[in-house]
Design an enzyme around this catalytic site. Structure first.
Site, mmCIF file in Angstrom:
data_model
loop_
_atom_site.group_PDB
_atom_site.id
_atom_site.type_symbol
_atom_site.label_atom_id
_atom_site.label_comp_id
_atom_site.label_asym_id
_atom_site.label_seq_id
_atom_site.Cartn_x
_atom_site.Cartn_y
_atom_site.Cartn_z
ATOM 1 N N GLY A 91 0.820 -1.206 0.000
ATOM 2 C CA GLY A 91 0.000 0.000 0.000
ATOM 3 C C GLY A 91 0.849 1.249 0.000
ATOM 4 N N GLY A 92 0.564 2.151 0.946
ATOM 5 C CA GLY A 92 1.257 3.424 0.995
ATOM 6 C C GLY A 92 0.472 4.507 0.278
ATOM 7 N N GLU B 279 -4.347 3.376 2.426
ATOM 8 C CA GLU B 279 -4.502 4.772 2.800
ATOM 9 C C GLU B 279 -5.553 5.452 1.915
ATOM 10 O OE1 GLU B 279 -0.817 6.895 3.167
ATOM 11 O OE2 GLU B 279 0.189 5.222 4.144
ATOM 12 N N CYS C 175 1.337 7.397 14.772
ATOM 13 C CA CYS C 175 1.119 8.583 15.606
ATOM 14 C C CYS C 175 2.030 9.732 15.176
ATOM 15 C CB CYS C 175 1.320 8.239 17.081
ATOM 16 S SG CYS C 175 -0.003 7.212 17.742
ATOM 17 N N TYR C 176 1.795 10.205 13.965
ATOM 18 C CA TYR C 176 2.526 11.337 13.407
ATOM 19 C C TYR C 176 1.696 11.927 12.271
ATOM 20 C CZ TYR C 176 4.150 7.009 11.080
ATOM 21 O OH TYR C 176 4.213 5.761 10.500
ATOM 22 N N ASP C 177 2.194 13.004 11.677
ATOM 23 C CA ASP C 177 1.460 13.747 10.641
ATOM 24 C C ASP C 177 0.156 14.332 11.175
ATOM 25 O OD1 ASP C 177 3.478 13.098 8.901
ATOM 26 O OD2 ASP C 177 2.382 11.519 7.869
#
Length: 703
Positions: free
Chosen positions: A395-396, A438, A502-504
């Site tokens: 994915g990504g 995503e 847990c970022y962006d």
């Protein structure tokens, strides 16, 4: 004879399968099982994967007898009296067998338990059954122990400097109510000098103290007693657990309960005195030929810093990092498998026509047409580092959402994909698949993606579990995406790990300066809120992995000073990653090193993030990033929440070349009571700080 010396274990009235007989000298009535850890703490499955359960057969029955420690695929160390008769003769090998991966003696899990017969029992030649001098034995397994999350080797401590240090003893023991706890327990105990040990009980210790033993414990009721004889006393060194002693003996109580004396010290066989004997015995087995497997080096020769702590450390590698310029280019030769428990190759893609997984860079990934064979190279690292689990992520961001939405919506395509995905994973030898869609219901997805994603994961899980393969998934951290995209409770049923990104939380897209990954603050846009929200939705903490960013976010502010919340319409990129608004930690630390007189670095205690600012004409450059101090604080949070571990995204933007200066005071928020390591120097400053922090917090939680 030694008065009141225990030869096996004292026993409580237990079910027949758990009963353990015990030999006692000098007029003490036949005792009953005396479990190891008194006033200790319960452990987690897989937290002490080298602990072995030694059983004896008697006709059609089997009885748990002792503990032991796995030190390689083929060998277990234990106490000599665990595998000998009262006269000191070695037991017949067919009488003894071993179970590995056991956490609960009463509830043996087929998925984690391994059973091995014994084909060789080697007591130390000087072993004395009467005095229990040289109380150590080496057991040769009849079949190879397969390493997994629940079965792994311990290292051996070779130095003679343990007095004054704290060790952790493992075994099945008594609770504070003197009730047998069938679940593996631990207790942290100090190693005592001989004089202090002798003065506590001259009658007993005067007969057993020698250079070959350690004396350890408290006199306040927290002790190992002598229950789980043969179990290990472990010491943490460089982030790894080393076997320093083997539980041997202690005095029994004088109150006719036949329990060990909990307000006294315990004697352990000191490993460092027997290291050469262990090596010689293992080599002699290898040279004997016949059915003996090739010699396997002791595990300290391949010490792994990431496996000792019982937590997972998941390391993502961005496959495109190899195309970065200069010192920013990362390839698999830079990867250090000792630092991770799991490594994830990011990314593969979806072949929508064939309903299967496809390589997104065939030249890098495969060997076809003179390719570099990255898959084979990464998977091949397991031969030298058998603890390592190698996954591929599918994915990504660039893969989008539409094709995944269409796949998940079609039951027939889901089934075909699940079969093909299994074939792909097995063909290239991966240990599992990581999903990074995503995002369901977003970016062209459909409302039914939320439930269809569960169906897709279920199809995969049914096939992967049968083949003992891992299935994990990444999860977005923002509340609105969690609620819209994921049925957390049902997904958790089928996934082995939940990688929470847990970022962006904030970036240039918000048109103002913000924190990338704040621990606290900023409403719902922080780590604490995300984790608590997921738990409230049914995510089990023992599957949750806290994602940590190895990069920062950049902003340009139209003033000569800048702060969080200031408007920002533009950003800048790192010299190697070359993505506006994004900069790798390796680029940050190198920039701060090269222009230390121009950058001002401050710390936000609530967010637990660093802020670097530099005047650039009439504007100000801003970098918000996670420092080593951020890593330490977030590891502490994750462990206090009892999460399964942490995830690094991604290690190709750590200081993998070791060209940056060490950061000051990564454990500044831990107070002065704890013993903390010096700042990391050399390569992988963020990743190695994570491992240091796990060790520190583990010690803190054991106090």
């Amino acid at each position: 004879m030694i008065t009141s010396t225990l030869f096996f274990m004292c026993f409580l009235i237990l079910p027949k399968w758990a009963q353990v007989k015990c030999e006692i000298q000098c007029g003490v009535p036949e005792p009953v099982q005396n479990p190891l850890i008194v006033r200790g703490q319960s452990t987690l499955p897989g937290q002490w994967p080298w602990h072995a359960a030694i059983y004896h057969r008697d006709g059609t029955t089997e009885e748990y007898k002792c503990g032991g420690t796995l030190i390689s695929n083929w060998f277990v160390l234990t106490a000599g009296h665990c595998v000998t008769t009262e006269n000191g003769n070695v037991l017949a090998t067919e009488v003894v067998f071993i179970k590995l991966g056991v956490h609960d003696l009463k509830k043996l899990r087929k998925s984690s338990t391994q059973q091995h017969n014994i084909i060789g029992i080697f007591k130390e030649p000087r072993y004395d059954a009467e005095t229990l001098a040289h109380d150590i034995a080496l057991l040769r397994l009849g079949s190879k122990a397969e390493y997994d999350n629940y079965v792994r080797p311990a290292c051996l401590y070779r130095e003679d400097n343990l007095v004054g240090q704290f060790g952790t003893v493992i075994g099945y023991g008594l609770t504070e109510q003197n009730v047998l706890a069938m679940v593996l327990r631990k207790a942290v105990l100090p190693v005592i000098n001989y004089l202090q040990c002798l003065e506590s009980d001259r009658e007993f210790f005067g007969q057993v103290l020698a250079d070959e033993v350690l004396c350890a414990g408290y006199t306040n009721g927290t002790t190992a007693c002598n229950g789980d004889s043969g179990g290990g006393l472990f010491f943490k060194k460089h982030g790894a657990w080393y076997l320093g002693g083997i539980v041997s003996r202690s005095r029994v109580r004088d109150d006719n309960t036949r329990f060990c004396q909990i307000d006294g010290y315990t004697i352990y066989t000191k490993l460092s005195n027997y290291y050469q004997w262990i090596r010689k015995t293992m080599r002699s087995m290898a040279e004997g030929g016949g059915t003996v497997a090739p010699f396997v080096e002791l595990t300290e020769d391949i010490t792994t810093t990431a496996i000792a702590h019982g937590r997972v450390v998941v390391c993502y590698i961005s496959s495109w990092a190899t195309y970065r310029s200069g010192v920013g280019s990362f390839n698999l030769d830079h990867f250090d498998p000792k630092l991770c428990t799991h490594v994830v190759h990011a990314y593969a893609g979806l072949d929508a026509e064939s309903n299967t997984i496809k390589s997104l860079d065939r030249w890098q990934d495969l060997k076809d047409n003179f390719g570099l064979g990255g898959y084979e190279k990464l998977v091949g690292m397991r031969s030298a580092y058998p603890h390592l689990k190698v996954l591929i992520s599918m994915g990504g961001w660039n893969e989008g959402s539409v094709e995944y939405s269409n796949l998940a919506a079609n039951p027939q395509r889901r089934r075909v994909f699940a079969e093909n995905a299994l074939g792909f994973i097995r063909r290239y030898g991966f240990d599992g698949l990581d999903l990074d869609w995503e995002y369901p219901t977003q970016r062209g997805g459909k409302p039914h993606d939320r439930e269809n994603f569960v169906h897709l994961v279920k199809e995969l899980s049914q096939r992967f579990k049968k083949n003992k393969l891992l299935l994990t998934s990444s999860f977005e951290a923002k509340q609105y995406l969690i609620d819209a995209a994921y049925d957390i409770k049902n997904l958790s049923r089928y996934l082995d790990l939940l990688h929470v990104k847990c970022y962006d939380y904030r970036g240039i897209w918000n048109k103002k300066v913000g924190f990338n990954a704040p621990l606290r603050g900023d409403g719902v846009h922080n780590v604490e809120f995300t984790i608590d929200h997921l738990i409230s939705l049914g995510a089990p903490t023992n599957k949750m992995v806290l994602g940590l960013p190895f990069y920062g976010r950049t902003f340009m502010v139209d003033s000569i000073q800048a702060k969080i919340g200031d408007p920002s319409e533009t950003a800048f990129s790192g010299p190697h990653t070359k993505v506006d608004g994004y900069i790798g930690y390796n680029e940050i630390c190198n920039e701060l090193k090269a222009k230390s007189n121009l950058w001002n670095v401050s710390w936000d205690a609530e967010a637990s993030e660093a802020i670097a600012t530099m005047q650039d004409g009439a504007k100000t450059k801003v970098i918000v990033f996670d420092s080593t101090r951020s890593m330490a604080n977030k590891v502490r949070y994750a462990m206090r929440k009892n999460l399964r571990g942490v995830m690094a995204f991604s290690i190709d933007t750590d200081d993998f070349n070791g060209i940056c200066n060490p950061e000051e005071k990564p454990f500044a928020d831990f107070g002065t009571r704890l013993q903390t390591p010096a700042p990391v120097q050399g390569k992988y400053k963020l990743l190695r700080t994570i491992l240091d922090a796990i060790a520190v917090v583990d010690d803190e939680m054991n106090r």
